[in-house]
Design an enzyme around this catalytic site. Structure first.
Site, PDB file in Angstrom:
ATOM      1  N   PHE A  52       5.220   1.135  10.000  1.00 34.53           N
ATOM      2  CA  PHE A  52       4.213   1.831   9.204  1.00 34.53           C
ATOM      3  C   PHE A  52       4.826   3.000   8.420  1.00 34.53           C
ATOM      4  O   PHE A  52       6.019   3.218   8.427  1.00 34.53           O
ATOM      5  CB  PHE A  52       3.066   2.305  10.101  1.00 34.53           C
ATOM      6  CG  PHE A  52       2.036   1.236  10.379  1.00 34.53           C
ATOM      7  CD1 PHE A  52       2.416  -0.010  10.868  1.00 34.53           C
ATOM      8  CD2 PHE A  52       0.695   1.455  10.149  1.00 34.53           C
ATOM      9  CE1 PHE A  52       1.475  -1.010  11.125  1.00 34.53           C
ATOM     10  CE2 PHE A  52      -0.255   0.478  10.406  1.00 34.53           C
ATOM     11  CZ  PHE A  52       0.137  -0.756  10.883  1.00 34.53           C
ATOM     12  N   GLU A  69      -4.322  11.323   7.632  1.00 33.27           N
ATOM     13  CA  GLU A  69      -3.197  10.436   7.346  1.00 33.27           C
ATOM     14  C   GLU A  69      -2.295  11.046   6.277  1.00 33.27           C
ATOM     15  O   GLU A  69      -2.711  11.893   5.485  1.00 33.27           O
ATOM     16  CB  GLU A  69      -3.706   9.069   6.856  1.00 33.27           C
ATOM     17  CG  GLU A  69      -4.521   8.318   7.881  1.00 33.27           C
ATOM     18  CD  GLU A  69      -4.762   6.878   7.472  1.00 33.27           C
ATOM     19  OE1 GLU A  69      -4.321   5.980   8.212  1.00 33.27           O
ATOM     20  OE2 GLU A  69      -5.387   6.650   6.413  1.00 33.27           O
ATOM     21  N   ASN A 110       0.837  -1.196   0.000  1.00 33.92           N
ATOM     22  CA  ASN A 110       0.000   0.000   0.000  1.00 33.92           C
ATOM     23  C   ASN A 110       0.875   1.250   0.000  1.00 33.92           C
ATOM     24  O   ASN A 110       1.652   1.430  -0.944  1.00 33.92           O
ATOM     25  CB  ASN A 110      -1.083  -0.014   1.076  1.00 33.92           C
ATOM     26  CG  ASN A 110      -0.641  -0.253   2.485  1.00 33.92           C
ATOM     27  OD1 ASN A 110      -0.283  -1.365   2.860  1.00 33.92           O
ATOM     28  ND2 ASN A 110      -0.673   0.775   3.308  1.00 33.92           N
ATOM     29  N   ASP A 111       0.817   2.115   0.980  1.00 30.22           N
ATOM     30  CA  ASP A 111       1.400   3.460   0.892  1.00 30.22           C
ATOM     31  C   ASP A 111       2.845   3.492   0.393  1.00 30.22           C
ATOM     32  O   ASP A 111       3.680   2.705   0.852  1.00 30.22           O
ATOM     33  CB  ASP A 111       1.413   4.117   2.274  1.00 30.22           C
ATOM     34  CG  ASP A 111       0.068   4.167   2.935  1.00 30.22           C
ATOM     35  OD1 ASP A 111      -0.891   3.577   2.421  1.00 30.22           O
ATOM     36  OD2 ASP A 111      -0.031   4.796   4.008  1.00 30.22           O
ATOM     37  N   TRP A 153      -0.445   5.343  -3.873  1.00 25.43           N
ATOM     38  CA  TRP A 153      -0.992   3.982  -3.912  1.00 25.43           C
ATOM     39  C   TRP A 153      -2.345   3.993  -4.617  1.00 25.43           C
ATOM     40  O   TRP A 153      -3.207   4.811  -4.334  1.00 25.43           O
ATOM     41  CB  TRP A 153      -1.147   3.494  -2.467  1.00 25.43           C
ATOM     42  CG  TRP A 153      -1.917   2.224  -2.268  1.00 25.43           C
ATOM     43  CD1 TRP A 153      -1.859   1.092  -3.002  1.00 25.43           C
ATOM     44  CD2 TRP A 153      -2.840   1.960  -1.189  1.00 25.43           C
ATOM     45  NE1 TRP A 153      -2.696   0.126  -2.467  1.00 25.43           N
ATOM     46  CE2 TRP A 153      -3.302   0.634  -1.366  1.00 25.43           C
ATOM     47  CE3 TRP A 153      -3.299   2.711  -0.111  1.00 25.43           C
ATOM     48  CZ2 TRP A 153      -4.222   0.050  -0.479  1.00 25.43           C
ATOM     49  CZ3 TRP A 153      -4.211   2.126   0.760  1.00 25.43           C
ATOM     50  CH2 TRP A 153      -4.657   0.806   0.576  1.00 25.43           C
ATOM     51  N   ASP A 203       2.659   8.614  10.254  1.00 23.92           N
ATOM     52  CA  ASP A 203       3.092   8.998   8.898  1.00 23.92           C
ATOM     53  C   ASP A 203       3.990  10.233   8.893  1.00 23.92           C
ATOM     54  O   ASP A 203       3.667  11.259   8.289  1.00 23.92           O
ATOM     55  CB  ASP A 203       1.889   9.229   7.984  1.00 23.92           C
ATOM     56  CG  ASP A 203       0.898   8.077   7.998  1.00 23.92           C
ATOM     57  OD1 ASP A 203       1.332   6.948   8.289  1.00 23.92           O
ATOM     58  OD2 ASP A 203      -0.287   8.305   7.739  1.00 23.92           O
ATOM     59  N   TRP A 262      -3.860  -7.084   3.576  1.00 35.30           N
ATOM     60  CA  TRP A 262      -3.190  -6.252   4.573  1.00 35.30           C
ATOM     61  C   TRP A 262      -2.810  -7.084   5.790  1.00 35.30           C
ATOM     62  O   TRP A 262      -3.561  -7.948   6.241  1.00 35.30           O
ATOM     63  CB  TRP A 262      -4.126  -5.112   4.983  1.00 35.30           C
ATOM     64  CG  TRP A 262      -3.465  -4.067   5.831  1.00 35.30           C
ATOM     65  CD1 TRP A 262      -2.887  -2.908   5.402  1.00 35.30           C
ATOM     66  CD2 TRP A 262      -3.315  -4.096   7.258  1.00 35.30           C
ATOM     67  NE1 TRP A 262      -2.383  -2.206   6.481  1.00 35.30           N
ATOM     68  CE2 TRP A 262      -2.624  -2.915   7.631  1.00 35.30           C
ATOM     69  CE3 TRP A 262      -3.673  -5.003   8.258  1.00 35.30           C
ATOM     70  CZ2 TRP A 262      -2.302  -2.611   8.958  1.00 35.30           C
ATOM     71  CZ3 TRP A 262      -3.351  -4.717   9.577  1.00 35.30           C
ATOM     72  CH2 TRP A 262      -2.684  -3.534   9.913  1.00 35.30           C
TER      73      TRP A 262
END
Length: 443
Positions: free
Chosen positions: A76, A205, A16-17, A283, A153, A41
């Site tokens: 993360f 986020e 993902n990100d 993403w 983040d 995930w």
């Protein structure tokens, strides 16, 4: 070693990100959230891909992974800066306070805490996960400053003689906010201030803040900003803002743009390319995996092509990166000879009332907007947005359309707006106004 052209795709399993996107010592590095065990995930690692040109990417496997009590349940999202020739990687470290009984990769009842951590790499290719990690911002216990669970983040940048960090957070899970920290050495950080806004959703986020052509641009991904019962309620926005760097004083207008009007794009991150352009990658969310092909096992998740961020007449543009523009060098005259397993580009100047069908994906000009419909190339998946549209365009409809097997990106009027959609099962047909049909050299 798995390689990708144009679009970074999961090398197998889940991504993902984008994280740690940077041009460092002659090479582009893009890290990404990675679950290496299944196309779903789970406990986050950082995967790693590198490129010389932003077009051709090589996956290098896992770079960061859980090793410490504070990051035992996930490394993360975060960012990267170069300092003293070394690569400083910043990330959010997650520790579950309670696990799901049947799946240790998920926290039960969102019962977890988040701190901020870093790892220093000597060369951008070696990562000592045991000895060079450091927790730099412990779990925030004061709710007035930040949220113990949902503060994450870190985006870090240098300005003059100091380093700055912006973090996404929330006020009691009800209103998004950003936090600012400052450091003289990139290692020891102090809290400076915070800023909340109604456009930040319930939790903010992946914040990003940067200057383009003398104007500051804010990017972020507010959660629950679109509540209409369809996926996805969390989306990425951008806006011109006022920002005083030394004091971290931020002021944002009430109006914003979606970064991509297909609303599949999420968690964008920017940095500077070798030519000084501000470049964004993000993403593209996929509701189901793609079956394994060749050495790539079943996979889920990919990135958009790199996009250059520009400001023109108080409007934020995301235009096709020059490297991507130059890639399309071979014109296809006979559409029957087009290889639909390889990326290609359609250039079209459309008119009000016209439609273009790309393998079942429909593009129309209606009511001065570009409108799209993926109903016929989305495998009857339920609960997702199947149609999309841009804002009004004042009568000009120049389209550059990038087509890949699982992603279509539409650049409208040189990036005035972009509309991208994940697709499944394109047919081999083009019906409608096609000015030029291009493929990349060597494909």
């Amino acid at each position: 070693m798995i390689k990708d052209t144009l679009h970074i795709k999961a090398p197998g399993n889940w991504i993902n990100d984008p994280n740690g996107f940077i041009y460092y010592q002659g090479t582009y590095h893009l890290f990404y959230q990675y679950f290496p065990y299944a196309p779903e995930w789970g406990t986050m690692h950082w995967g790693h891909a590198v490129s010389e040109d932003l077009l051709h990417w090589t996956h290098l496997g896992v770079a960061l992974y859980p090793t410490k009590p504070y990051d035992r349940n996930g490394v993360f999202s975060g960012s990267a800066v170069e300092k003293d020739g070394k690569l400083y990687l910043y990330y959010s470290a997650v520790r579950y306070l309670e696990e799901e009984e049947e799946n240790i990769h998920h926290a039960k009842n969102e019962n977890f805490v988040t701190s901020q951590a870093m790892l220093i790499s000597e060369d951008g290719f070696s990562f000592d996960n045991k000895n060079t990690k450091k927790q730099i911002i412990p779990v925030i216990q004061d709710e007035k400053i930040g949220h113990a669970t949902h503060t994450r983040d870190p985006k870090v940048w240098k300005y003059q003689d100091a380093y700055y960090m912006i973090l996404g957070s929330t006020i009691s899970g009800k209103k998004g906010r950003v936090l600012f920290f400052k450091s003289q050495d990139g290692i020891n950080w102090e809290y400076i201030t915070q800023y909340a806004h109604k456009n930040f959703g319930t939790i903010l986020e992946c914040p990003d803040l940067f200057e383009v052509q003398g104007q500051y641009v804010f990017q972020g991904s507010p959660m629950h900003i679109l509540e209409d019962g369809l996926e996805y309620p969390h989306n990425s926005i951008c806006a011109l803002v006022e920002f005083q760097e030394e004091k971290c004083e931020l002021s944002m207008r009430d109006t914003y743009q979606f970064i991509d009007y297909g609303l599949d794009l999420y968690a964008p991150q920017t940095n500077i390319d070798k030519d000084g352009n501000r470049v964004m990658m993000a993403w593209m969310r996929m509701p189901k995996p793609v079956e394994s092909t060749g050495e790539r096992s079943a996979w889920n998740g990919m990135m958009c092509t790199p996009r250059v961020v520009e400001v023109r007449n108080e409007h934020i543009y995301f235009r096709m990166h020059p490297q991507v523009e130059h890639y399309w060098s071979v014109e296809v005259v006979d559409q029957e000879k087009l290889d639909w397993t390889k990326p290609f580009c359609i250039k079209s100047v459309m008119k009000e009332g016209e439609t273009l069908n790309i393998g079942g994906y429909e593009i129309a000009i209606e009511d001065d907007c570009v409108k799209t419909d993926r109903s016929h190339v989305f495998d009857s998946l339920q609960g997702y947005r199947l149609t999309a549209k841009t804002p009004k365009l004042c009568g000009t409809y120049h389209l550059d359309i990038l087509v890949d097997e699982n992603l279509i990106e539409i650049f409208v009027n040189e990036g005035q707006y972009v509309l991208s959609h994940v697709v499944y099962g394109l047919k081999k047909q083009l019906i409608g106004p096609v000015e030029k049909l291009l493929i990349g050299e060597g494909t």
